[in-house]
Structure formats: C-alpha cells, structure tokens
Design a protein around this motif. Structure first.
Motif, PDB file in Angstrom:
ATOM      1  N   PHE A  20       4.506   1.098   1.988  1.00  0.00           N
ATOM      2  CA  PHE A  20       5.038   1.540   1.603  1.00  0.00           C
ATOM      3  C   PHE A  20       4.618   3.070   1.565  1.00  0.00           C
ATOM      4  CE2 PHE A  20       6.099  -2.550  -0.685  1.00  0.00           C
ATOM      5  CZ  PHE A  20       7.801  -2.040  -0.698  1.00  0.00           C
ATOM      6  N   ILE A  21       3.663   3.450   2.160  1.00  0.00           N
ATOM      7  CA  ILE A  21       3.231   4.657   2.671  1.00  0.00           C
ATOM      8  C   ILE A  21       3.968   5.823   2.799  1.00  0.00           C
ATOM      9  CG2 ILE A  21       1.299   5.815   4.384  1.00  0.00           C
ATOM     10  CD1 ILE A  21       0.389   3.259   4.815  1.00  0.00           C
ATOM     11  N   THR A  22       3.495   6.867   2.021  1.00  0.00           N
ATOM     12  CA  THR A  22       4.198   8.455   2.149  1.00  0.00           C
ATOM     13  C   THR A  22       4.630   8.726   3.256  1.00  0.00           C
ATOM     14  OG1 THR A  22       3.418   9.121   0.444  1.00  0.00           O
ATOM     15  CG2 THR A  22       5.148   7.959  -0.244  1.00  0.00           C
ATOM     16  N   LEU A  38       8.114  10.803   4.615  1.00  0.00           N
ATOM     17  CA  LEU A  38       9.078  12.055   4.862  1.00  0.00           C
ATOM     18  C   LEU A  38       8.231  12.904   6.109  1.00  0.00           C
ATOM     19  CD1 LEU A  38       9.266  12.127   0.768  1.00  0.00           C
ATOM     20  CD2 LEU A  38      10.576  10.479   2.301  1.00  0.00           C
ATOM     21  N   ASN A  39       7.798  12.673   6.080  1.00  0.00           N
ATOM     22  CA  ASN A  39       7.340  13.909   7.016  1.00  0.00           C
ATOM     23  C   ASN A  39       6.224  13.307   8.772  1.00  0.00           C
ATOM     24  OD1 ASN A  39       8.669  15.509   4.323  1.00  0.00           O
ATOM     25  ND2 ASN A  39       9.393  16.507   6.551  1.00  0.00           N
ATOM     26  N   VAL A  40       6.536  14.117   8.632  1.00  0.00           N
ATOM     27  CA  VAL A  40       4.859  13.978  10.131  1.00  0.00           C
ATOM     28  C   VAL A  40       4.750  14.930  10.192  1.00  0.00           C
ATOM     29  CG1 VAL A  40       3.659  12.884  12.175  1.00  0.00           C
ATOM     30  CG2 VAL A  40       5.414  11.524  10.962  1.00  0.00           C
ATOM     31  N   ARG A  41       3.293  15.357   9.640  1.00  0.00           N
ATOM     32  CA  ARG A  41       3.437  17.298   9.429  1.00  0.00           C
ATOM     33  C   ARG A  41       1.700  17.363  11.060  1.00  0.00           C
ATOM     34  NH1 ARG A  41       4.859  18.640   5.405  1.00  0.00           N
ATOM     35  NH2 ARG A  41       5.070  17.270   3.101  1.00  0.00           N
ATOM     36  N   ASN A  42       1.663  18.204  11.029  1.00  0.00           N
ATOM     37  CA  ASN A  42       0.981  19.109  12.475  1.00  0.00           C
ATOM     38  C   ASN A  42      -0.339  18.117  11.632  1.00  0.00           C
ATOM     39  OD1 ASN A  42       2.996  20.715  12.661  1.00  0.00           O
ATOM     40  ND2 ASN A  42       2.582  21.904  11.924  1.00  0.00           N
ATOM     41  N   ILE A  62       1.124  -0.959  -0.107  1.00  0.00           N
ATOM     42  CA  ILE A  62       0.068  -0.231   0.162  1.00  0.00           C
ATOM     43  C   ILE A  62       0.610   1.038   0.202  1.00  0.00           C
ATOM     44  CG2 ILE A  62      -1.589   1.266   1.147  1.00  0.00           C
ATOM     45  CD1 ILE A  62      -2.515  -1.696   2.248  1.00  0.00           C
ATOM     46  N   VAL A  63       0.475   2.066  -0.778  1.00  0.00           N
ATOM     47  CA  VAL A  63       1.363   3.676  -1.114  1.00  0.00           C
ATOM     48  C   VAL A  63       0.375   4.889  -0.391  1.00  0.00           C
ATOM     49  CG1 VAL A  63       2.152   5.531  -2.202  1.00  0.00           C
ATOM     50  CG2 VAL A  63       2.997   2.457  -2.938  1.00  0.00           C
ATOM     51  N   ASN A  64      -1.280   4.994  -1.349  1.00  0.00           N
ATOM     52  CA  ASN A  64      -1.627   5.350  -0.290  1.00  0.00           C
ATOM     53  C   ASN A  64      -2.949   4.833  -0.172  1.00  0.00           C
ATOM     54  OD1 ASN A  64       0.268   8.076  -1.125  1.00  0.00           O
ATOM     55  ND2 ASN A  64      -0.432   7.298  -3.913  1.00  0.00           N
ATOM     56  N   LEU A  65      -3.790   5.521   1.256  1.00  0.00           N
ATOM     57  CA  LEU A  65      -4.941   5.151   1.429  1.00  0.00           C
ATOM     58  C   LEU A  65      -6.148   5.548   0.871  1.00  0.00           C
ATOM     59  CD1 LEU A  65      -3.802   3.499   4.707  1.00  0.00           C
ATOM     60  CD2 LEU A  65      -5.095   2.258   2.848  1.00  0.00           C
ATOM     61  N   PRO A  66      -7.156   5.592   0.419  1.00  0.00           N
ATOM     62  CA  PRO A  66      -8.220   6.885   0.074  1.00  0.00           C
ATOM     63  C   PRO A  66      -8.332   7.580   1.158  1.00  0.00           C
ATOM     64  CG  PRO A  66      -9.227   4.976  -0.590  1.00  0.00           C
ATOM     65  CD  PRO A  66      -7.660   4.646  -0.205  1.00  0.00           C
ATOM     66  N   GLY A 103      10.683   3.097  12.402  1.00  0.00           N
ATOM     67  CA  GLY A 103      11.660   3.217  10.843  1.00  0.00           C
ATOM     68  C   GLY A 103      11.181   2.951   9.738  1.00  0.00           C
ATOM     69  N   GLN A 104      11.435   4.391  10.103  1.00  0.00           N
ATOM     70  CA  GLN A 104      10.909   5.089   8.286  1.00  0.00           C
ATOM     71  C   GLN A 104      12.562   5.561   8.158  1.00  0.00           C
ATOM     72  OE1 GLN A 104       7.960   5.094   7.522  1.00  0.00           O
ATOM     73  NE2 GLN A 104       6.785   4.429   9.645  1.00  0.00           N
ATOM     74  N   PRO A 105      12.658   5.420   7.119  1.00  0.00           N
ATOM     75  CA  PRO A 105      14.021   5.122   6.738  1.00  0.00           C
ATOM     76  C   PRO A 105      14.733   6.678   6.062  1.00  0.00           C
ATOM     77  CG  PRO A 105      13.053   3.686   4.878  1.00  0.00           C
ATOM     78  CD  PRO A 105      12.092   4.133   6.270  1.00  0.00           C
ATOM     79  N   ASN A 106      13.412   7.377   5.773  1.00  0.00           N
ATOM     80  CA  ASN A 106      14.190   8.172   5.052  1.00  0.00           C
ATOM     81  C   ASN A 106      12.972   9.795   5.630  1.00  0.00           C
ATOM     82  OD1 ASN A 106      15.170   7.686   2.357  1.00  0.00           O
ATOM     83  ND2 ASN A 106      12.767   6.767   1.989  1.00  0.00           N
ATOM     84  N   LEU A 107      12.427   9.046   6.906  1.00  0.00           N
ATOM     85  CA  LEU A 107      11.672  10.169   7.771  1.00  0.00           C
ATOM     86  C   LEU A 107      13.159  11.092   8.440  1.00  0.00           C
ATOM     87  CD1 LEU A 107       9.117  11.217   9.122  1.00  0.00           C
ATOM     88  CD2 LEU A 107      10.379   9.897  11.386  1.00  0.00           C
ATOM     89  N   VAL A 108      12.359  12.883   8.261  1.00  0.00           N
ATOM     90  CA  VAL A 108      13.573  14.179   8.195  1.00  0.00           C
ATOM     91  C   VAL A 108      12.721  14.186   9.094  1.00  0.00           C
ATOM     92  CG1 VAL A 108      14.923  13.588   5.919  1.00  0.00           C
ATOM     93  CG2 VAL A 108      12.730  15.113   6.190  1.00  0.00           C
ATOM     94  N   GLU A 109      11.619  15.023   9.337  1.00  0.00           N
ATOM     95  CA  GLU A 109      11.279  15.752  10.107  1.00  0.00           C
ATOM     96  C   GLU A 109       9.675  15.363  10.945  1.00  0.00           C
ATOM     97  OE1 GLU A 109      10.097  20.499  10.910  1.00  0.00           O
ATOM     98  OE2 GLU A 109       9.650  19.713   8.907  1.00  0.00           O
ATOM     99  N   VAL A 110       9.885  15.322  11.872  1.00  0.00           N
ATOM    100  CA  VAL A 110       8.263  15.207  12.509  1.00  0.00           C
ATOM    101  C   VAL A 110       7.890  16.835  13.481  1.00  0.00           C
ATOM    102  CG1 VAL A 110       6.794  14.266  14.588  1.00  0.00           C
ATOM    103  CG2 VAL A 110       8.553  13.004  13.942  1.00  0.00           C
ATOM    104  N   GLU A 111       7.428  17.481  13.230  1.00  0.00           N
ATOM    105  CA  GLU A 111       7.098  19.198  13.174  1.00  0.00           C
ATOM    106  C   GLU A 111       6.111  19.588  13.851  1.00  0.00           C
ATOM    107  OE1 GLU A 111       4.082  20.981   9.474  1.00  0.00           O
ATOM    108  OE2 GLU A 111       5.620  20.284   8.132  1.00  0.00           O
ATOM    109  N   ALA A 112       6.275  20.202  14.284  1.00  0.00           N
ATOM    110  CA  ALA A 112       6.235  21.618  15.889  1.00  0.00           C
ATOM    111  C   ALA A 112       4.796  20.553  16.819  1.00  0.00           C
ATOM    112  CB  ALA A 112       6.600  22.154  16.445  1.00  0.00           C
TER     113      ALA A 112
END
Length: 405
Positions: free
Chosen positions: A194-196, A220-224, A171-175, A240-249
């Motif tokens: 493979f959820i982004t 990649l980002n955990v947004r507000n 799974i990449v995207n969920l409706p 285990g997120q190999p490309n995670l760069v930020e967890v927003e404030a």
C-alpha cells in the motif's frame, strides 16, 4: 555468487541419482526425510520436514545439516537459539507456517545461511537488525505476510544480500534507514503493498540494485528524481497503480542512460506523461505503456529511444489526428521491429470517424484531414485529458464549419 548457484541447484539435484538416503543411525527427526546429495564431490545433508503438520521445530536435527525444509507446517513460534547448533546450515525454509514474530536471537549461530524463506507466514513487524546475525545471507523471502510496520534498519549487517522480497504485505511507508547496510542488493520486490510514493530516500543508497518492482501499490505521483542514486538499475516496474495521475518530467533522471526495461501499464488515471520523461533512454530495450488512459504522444517523447526497442502502447484511448501521424509513419518504417508498438492493438478512440480503427491501417490522409486535426493538446505533454472532451470539441468544430458554409 557461486555458493548461491549451488543452493539453487540443490533443489534440482534432490531427485538425482547422486542422492541417497541417510544411514539409519544418522537419520535425524523421524517425522522428516533425510538424504545425502553429492555436489562437486562433497556430501550435503538435506532434511525435508515440509507438510508434516508440525507445530514446532523438531529436535534431533543433525549438526551437519546443509538444507532444512520446514515449509507448510503449523509452526507458530521459534524460540531463541533453536538453530544455534546447526553450524553447517546454508538453506532454511520456513514458508507456509503461522509464525507471527521473530524474537531476538532466533537466528543466532546461523553464520553460513545463504537462503532464508519466511513467505506465507503471519509476520506483522520488522524491527531493527532482526536478521543481523545472518552475515552470509544472500536471499531473504518475506513475501505474503502481514507486515505493516517497518522500523529502524531490520536488514543492517546483511552486506551480502542480493535478493529481498517484501511483496504482498501491508507496507504503507518505509523509513529512510530501512535498507541500510545492503551493500550488494540486486533485486528488490515491493509490489502488492500500500505504498503511496516511491521510497526515494530509502532506496537512494542502493547503488548495486538491478531490478526494482513497485507494481500494484497506491502511488499517486512519481516525482522528479525519484530514482536518484540507483546507478546500476536496469529494470523498473511501476505498473498497476490505480490512482497514479502523473509521472513528472524528470522522474527517471539518473537511471535513464542505463535502464533496459521500464513498465508503466494498467494505470487507469494516468493521462499525462511529459516529453522529457524518456529523454536519453539510449539503452532501453522494452518500454511498456499499455492499458493506461494516455491519448496523445508527441514525437519528441520517443526520439531518444533505441530504435530497436520494443514499445507497447496498446489499450490506450488514442486521439488519431495529425499530431499522431508521425507514429503512423513510424509503424511503416522497414527498420522497425515487426512487433514494435504492438500495432494490432493501437486503436483510435477519437475522432468519431476513426473510432476503434487500428492506427496502422488508418489512411494517412484521414489523420491530416482539417476536420480531424483540430483537437486541443497541452504543449509538452503526452495525453490531453479525457477522450470524451476531445471528441466533443471535434464535433463542435465540425458543426461550426457547417454553419459557416
């Protein structure tokens, strides 16, 4: 809930003294075993066909069968109406087969099924309302298939579902409507896909959810406000997120006051978190931030935590200077849980004079040394980028001081 516990207990009771073989004239398919298990004074028929090299569902299954196990066979398809006469069935196990599709009408007549397991098959697609006839379903296991396409509302009508496993798929995207109708869901497993991004819109209606597992994806980002609406959630895993760069404030705003366990570990590109991320985590019992690339931790970041919470910070490249002295002092507080902060593995990566030393044994004077306490740190962030840059800056300052003497 009681019936769900009854189903779980059946597995344990299958070998108990209250279990007996079915009569010869009422046995069921010859390839399978048939037993009667007495539970709370009521007989339950268990048909066990697992591992019999079956390529189709056998005929002759008694109508009063309570549990049917067809796991670990070679079944490729299930024609519509196959189980329609099994009006007493409450547990259907189909894991470990080669089922690639579920046609409309497959589960017609199974109004009382509480547990359905379809893990380790070859399903690729979930379509709208494909499980809608399973009105009593409480546990649905779709783990380890090849699901890549999810459309519409495949779980609509499953108002009693408590546990849904979609982990180990593609799974990449969920409706937005994927979880529509799940009014009682408590556990959602989405790891190893493979959820982004956090499926914020899809999960926001799950106000009964208690556990959410998102580890080992490609976020990649955990947004507000990623988890807004999850008013009952107690456990979130983002590890285990190999490309995670930020967890927003304010990524965890809305769940912070109830959350009891949060894991964000094994994310090698995560160098920055924000002070606000952990504000008002008054109920938190376990915070795991190990094996990331975080180098700094301002005191304000953890000031609102429950002081008895167990915090794991090991495996990060800590820059040990005066900005981390508060953490060194915190380790010595007698009220702290002895295992708090996993102190034996909180090691300094910089400056060079303290490299590879455990923070809990570093001399407080060394942290306050002027030659050490001069590393840059962006305001309001946990982490200051690669440790190498900080170490080079420290070396530059030391050289500059030597030339001025």
């Amino acid at each position: 809930m009681l019936r769900f516990l009854v189903l779980s207990a059946l597995v344990l009771l299958s070998s108990a003294q209250s279990t007996r073989e079915c009569p010869d004239n009422d046995y069921g398919p010859s390839q399978c075993t048939c037993t009667i298990t007495a539970l709370a004074g009521i007989d339950h028929r268990i048909i066990d066909c697992q591992g019999k090299s079956l390529d189709s569902v056998p005929t002759g299954i008694p109508a009063d069968t309570f549990s049917l196990d067809l796991s670990n066979n070679a079944i490729t398809e299930i024609p519509a109406g196959t189980f329609q006469t099994l009006n007493s069935l409450e547990q259907l196990l189909l894991s470990g087969n080669q089922i690639a599709a579920i046609p409309d009408g497959t589960f017609l007549g199974l109004d009382d099924v509480k547990v359905l397991k379809l893990s380790e098959n070859r399903l690729t697609t979930l379509t709208s309302e494909m499980f809608s006839s399973l009105l009593s379903l409480e546990q649905l296991d779709l783990e380890d298939n090849q699901i890549a396409t999810v459309s519409g509302s495949p779980f609509n009508g499953l108002a009693r579902l408590r546990e849904l496993r979609l982990n180990i798929n593609r799974i990449v995207n969920l409706p937005t409507t994927v979880f529509q109708g799940l009014e009682s869901l408590q556990k959602l497993y989405l790891q190893d896909n493979f959820i982004t991004s956090v499926p914020t819109q899809a999960i926001r209606s799950l106000d009964t959810l208690i556990e959410l597992y998102l580890e080992n994806n490609d976020i990649l980002n955990v947004r507000n406000d990623s988890f807004v609406g999850l008013t009952s959630v107690l456990n979130i895993s983002l590890s285990g997120q190999p490309n995670l760069v930020e967890v927003e404030a304010f990524a965890l705003r809305g769940v912070n006051r109830n959350l009891e366990r949060l894991e964000i570990k094994d994310c090698p590109k995560l160098t920055i978190l924000h002070e606000e991320t952990f504000q008002e985590f008054t109920q938190l019992q376990r915070l795991v931030l190990s094996n990331n690339n975080i180098s700094r931790l301002p005191e304000a970041a953890l000031k609102d935590l429950n002081r008895q919470a167990l915090v794991t910070l090991s495996g990060n490249p800590w820059i040990c200077d005066c900005r981390l002295s508060w953490l060194r002092d915190w380790m010595d507080e007698p009220v702290m849980n002895p295992g708090l902060l996993d102190v034996s593995n909180v090691r300094c990566a910089a400056p060079p004079k303290l490299q590879d030393q455990q923070l809990d044994v570093v001399d407080r004077f060394d942290l306050d040394d002027e030659d050490v306490c001069n590393l840059l740190n962006p305001a309001g962030q946990i982490g200051a980028g690669p440790v190498l840059v900080a170490s080079l800056f420290s070396l530059f300052c030391a050289l500059a001081l030597s030339f001025t003497v």
